[in-house]
Structures are given as structure tokens and as C-alpha cells.
Design a protein around this motif. Sequence first.
Motif, mmCIF file in Angstrom:
data_model
loop_
_atom_site.group_PDB
_atom_site.id
_atom_site.type_symbol
_atom_site.label_atom_id
_atom_site.label_comp_id
_atom_site.label_asym_id
_atom_site.label_seq_id
_atom_site.Cartn_x
_atom_site.Cartn_y
_atom_site.Cartn_z
ATOM 1 N N GLU A 41 0.816 -1.212 0.000
ATOM 2 C CA GLU A 41 0.000 0.000 0.000
ATOM 3 C C GLU A 41 0.854 1.269 0.000
ATOM 4 O O GLU A 41 0.365 2.344 -0.347
ATOM 5 C CB GLU A 41 -0.960 -0.005 1.201
ATOM 6 N N ARG A 42 2.127 1.145 0.361
ATOM 7 C CA ARG A 42 3.015 2.303 0.395
ATOM 8 C C ARG A 42 3.909 2.390 -0.845
ATOM 9 O O ARG A 42 4.782 3.254 -0.916
ATOM 10 C CB ARG A 42 3.877 2.266 1.660
ATOM 11 N N ALA A 43 3.671 1.529 -1.826
ATOM 12 C CA ALA A 43 4.478 1.577 -3.041
ATOM 13 C C ALA A 43 4.375 2.928 -3.759
ATOM 14 O O ALA A 43 5.399 3.480 -4.199
ATOM 15 C CB ALA A 43 4.098 0.434 -3.974
ATOM 16 N N PRO A 44 3.166 3.514 -3.900
ATOM 17 C CA PRO A 44 3.115 4.845 -4.515
ATOM 18 C C PRO A 44 3.917 5.877 -3.728
ATOM 19 O O PRO A 44 4.603 6.726 -4.318
ATOM 20 C CB PRO A 44 1.618 5.178 -4.519
ATOM 21 N N GLU A 45 3.850 5.809 -2.414
ATOM 22 C CA GLU A 45 4.610 6.720 -1.557
ATOM 23 C C GLU A 45 6.112 6.565 -1.819
ATOM 24 O O GLU A 45 6.854 7.552 -1.903
ATOM 25 C CB GLU A 45 4.284 6.413 -0.104
ATOM 26 N N ALA A 46 6.563 5.318 -1.954
ATOM 27 C CA ALA A 46 7.978 5.070 -2.224
ATOM 28 C C ALA A 46 8.375 5.617 -3.582
ATOM 29 O O ALA A 46 9.448 6.227 -3.747
ATOM 30 C CB ALA A 46 8.266 3.570 -2.154
ATOM 31 N N PHE A 47 7.523 5.429 -4.573
ATOM 32 C CA PHE A 47 7.802 5.928 -5.923
ATOM 33 C C PHE A 47 7.899 7.449 -5.932
ATOM 34 O O PHE A 47 8.840 8.024 -6.496
ATOM 35 C CB PHE A 47 6.704 5.452 -6.876
ATOM 36 N N LEU A 48 6.952 8.105 -5.298
ATOM 37 C CA LEU A 48 6.962 9.566 -5.256
ATOM 38 C C LEU A 48 8.175 10.074 -4.481
ATOM 39 O O LEU A 48 8.797 11.075 -4.862
ATOM 40 C CB LEU A 48 5.670 10.079 -4.623
ATOM 41 N N GLY A 49 8.524 9.386 -3.399
ATOM 42 C CA GLY A 49 9.702 9.775 -2.636
ATOM 43 C C GLY A 49 10.973 9.636 -3.454
ATOM 44 O O GLY A 49 11.881 10.478 -3.367
ATOM 45 N N MET A 50 11.056 8.580 -4.262
ATOM 46 C CA MET A 50 12.211 8.392 -5.133
ATOM 47 C C MET A 50 12.330 9.535 -6.132
ATOM 48 O O MET A 50 13.423 10.072 -6.364
ATOM 49 C CB MET A 50 12.091 7.037 -5.845
ATOM 50 N N LEU A 51 11.216 9.965 -6.713
ATOM 51 C CA LEU A 51 11.255 11.081 -7.665
ATOM 52 C C LEU A 51 11.698 12.370 -6.988
ATOM 53 O O LEU A 51 12.329 13.226 -7.620
ATOM 54 C CB LEU A 51 9.878 11.274 -8.301
ATOM 55 N N ARG A 52 11.381 12.509 -5.710
ATOM 56 C CA ARG A 52 11.795 13.709 -4.962
ATOM 57 C C ARG A 52 13.211 13.595 -4.417
ATOM 58 O O ARG A 52 13.723 14.530 -3.799
ATOM 59 C CB ARG A 52 10.817 13.966 -3.805
ATOM 60 N N GLY A 53 13.848 12.446 -4.617
ATOM 61 C CA GLY A 53 15.220 12.269 -4.156
ATOM 62 C C GLY A 53 15.339 11.950 -2.686
ATOM 63 O O GLY A 53 16.381 12.206 -2.071
ATOM 64 N N GLU A 54 14.303 11.338 -2.101
ATOM 65 C CA GLU A 54 14.329 11.053 -0.669
ATOM 66 C C GLU A 54 15.104 9.784 -0.331
ATOM 67 O O GLU A 54 15.340 9.495 0.841
ATOM 68 C CB GLU A 54 12.893 10.948 -0.138
ATOM 69 N N ASN A 55 15.483 9.015 -1.341
ATOM 70 C CA ASN A 55 16.189 7.767 -1.103
ATOM 71 C C ASN A 55 17.686 7.946 -1.117
ATOM 72 O O ASN A 55 18.232 8.839 -1.787
ATOM 73 C CB ASN A 55 15.801 6.741 -2.179
ATOM 74 N N LEU A 56 18.361 7.060 -0.393
ATOM 75 C CA LEU A 56 19.803 6.898 -0.491
ATOM 76 C C LEU A 56 20.033 5.525 -1.111
ATOM 77 O O LEU A 56 19.598 4.517 -0.560
ATOM 78 C CB LEU A 56 20.464 6.987 0.891
ATOM 79 N N GLY A 57 20.672 5.471 -2.259
ATOM 80 C CA GLY A 57 20.808 4.211 -2.958
ATOM 81 C C GLY A 57 19.489 3.783 -3.578
ATOM 82 O O GLY A 57 18.675 4.596 -4.003
ATOM 83 N N LYS A 58 19.255 2.483 -3.587
ATOM 84 C CA LYS A 58 18.089 1.914 -4.245
ATOM 85 C C LYS A 58 16.828 2.044 -3.392
ATOM 86 O O LYS A 58 16.839 1.725 -2.195
ATOM 87 C CB LYS A 58 18.347 0.431 -4.526
ATOM 88 N N MET A 59 15.751 2.530 -3.989
ATOM 89 C CA MET A 59 14.458 2.584 -3.302
ATOM 90 C C MET A 59 13.723 1.287 -3.569
ATOM 91 O O MET A 59 13.482 0.911 -4.737
ATOM 92 C CB MET A 59 13.625 3.767 -3.795
#
Length: 332
Positions: free
Chosen positions: A310-328
Motif C-alpha cells: 500500500e506504500r508503493a506509490p509513496e515510495a515511488f513519489l519519494g524516489m522522484l523527490r530524491g528522498e532515497n539513499l541508494g536503491k528505493m
Amino acid sequence: MTANREIHLASRPQGWPTADNFRLVETEVPTPGPGQLVVRNRFMSVDPYMRGRMNDVKSYVPPFALDAPLDGGAVGEVVASEAEGFGPGDVVLHGLGWREYALVEAKGARKVDPDLAPVSAYLSVLGMTGLTAYAGLLDVAAMKPGETVFVSGAAGAVGSMVGQIAKLRGAARVVGSAGSAAKVERLRALGFDAAFDYHDGPVRDQLRAAAPDGVDVYFDNVGGEHLEAAIGAMNLHGRAAVCGMIAQYNATEPPAAPRNLALLIGKRLTLRGFLVGDHGHLREQFVQEMAGWLRDGRISYDETVVDGIERAPEAFLGMLRGENLGKMLVRL
């Protein structure tokens, strides 16, 4: 087995995607037919290229369909099989993420060894991410020992691998750009010779200071201002491997940069786009070399993990915003 949950594309984004573009849907767990597997996904990947597939435009890969599950890299455990060579308990890599249970054609699944590395690594350092970095740097850009390499989006899944591979393969200097002070510090810890936060000033000026003798190879994950700065900094016969242009994926107007493409002529530069799927011939060589580096502790990788389909969209949007370090990644 229980009910299956999937993420569907509910509508096509205009500019930046929002949570409203996605829908969580409950379905039945599929039953395999001849030559098929049912896989309980354990991890799925969210990647920048998926943004382009949300648009209804012709590209190198078909767009996602509305009111249907999205797809992408995933790794999971076979729970039912009607395919020779696969049985329950096998761990496989495949392309039907964004769902808890996937009905996979056996020809589209590849067994992986969970004892060699954590299974999530097959979506990052030992998977498409690592091969993208390896092929782009060494095959597309043909980096040679002693050269200077610049990587944009360097704290991301691909960029962080590019910088480390460059050093392991003898680059004289590796420079990375990232979007925060913490990411810059991480790049230095990974062995980058210099790194800067692109928010701290014009990329052109920061790159000139970080690579005073110019750049021989540019690995582009960003496009826009970064690409323009790299063209300006590149030495004669410099090469750029263009992997992605995340700076403009959500843009609604054409990008303003690069404005200095005429420099390609006098500098005799090569800018080459590439897709990792064109470099499958390197997979065996890549896995062997990368596994050795991992075993010897000569390369590190980062993962940012979000729990729950259920949080996959949240993870995708966070990746586009650069919230990840390394692989999301999303853990299911």
C-alpha cells in the motif's frame, strides 16, 4: 494463500504524479497454467523510468495501462509451479512487481541464489541497477584508467555504483553531485574524490572547482543543467553515457538546458543514450566481477526500504523527490 493486493494506475499524471494517480486493488491469488509460476513477491523496485511509462506516449517500452497493475522488477519466492525447472521455495527475479502475488511465465523468471547475497541485492547491486552502472561506464562511455569521471545523481542506486566501479577500474578522479549535505558526505565515504550539493550554487561552477582539469567521462542521470555543465567541462574526445534525465521527467515545458551543444563539434564529444537491456552480453562478466568486489568488501551499496504494498506509490513519489539513499525498494 490469501487475497492478493495490487497497485493500479488510476489516472495519468499531468506533471508531478500524486497519490490520486494510484489505486490499491484487491484480487484473487492467481493459479498457474502450463509453463507458469505463482510468485509471492518479497521486494519490488521503483525506478525513475516508470514515470515515463505513466504517459500515453510511444517510447522504447509500452506505457502502463489504466486500471491495470503497474509492473517492474521484483524478487520473490515461488509458491506454485506448472513449469519444468521451477518448484516451490525457489527464489526468482522477474518483471511483475507492484503486486503481492504475481503470475509469471517461466521464460520471464530467473532463479537467484539467496545464499550469495540478500535477495534484495538482485534488484540493486547484483541486478539491473548494477548492470546499468557497469555497462554504461565501461561499455558505453568506455572509461579508461587515469580518466576523470563525473556522475550526476551520484547518491542514487545507479550513480553510487558508477562512482565506485570507476575507482575500482582505475579512474584518476571521480566527482559526484547529489541533493543534500548528507548525500555528499555519503559519496565521500564511498570513495568519491569530490562531491557537491547542486543546491549550493551553479553546477557549472561547482563542477569546475571539483574537476579543475576537466572531465573525460560523464555519466548522466539528471540532464538539464547538469548535462550543460558537463559539456562545458568535458575534455577533448570526452564521452557521456546518458542513462536518464530525471530533472525533466515531470516537466510540462521543454527544458532550457543544455544550451551549449555546439561545443560537441570542437571538442569532438560523444553523447550516447543507452538501455541496459542492450547489454545482456555483459551480465555474466558483471555478476562475476561484482560478486567478487562484494565478497572482498571493496564495494558498498545502500537501500532505502519502505514496507507494504500500500506504500508503493509513496515510495515511488519519494524516489522522484530524491528522498532515497541508494536503491528505493518496497518490502512486501
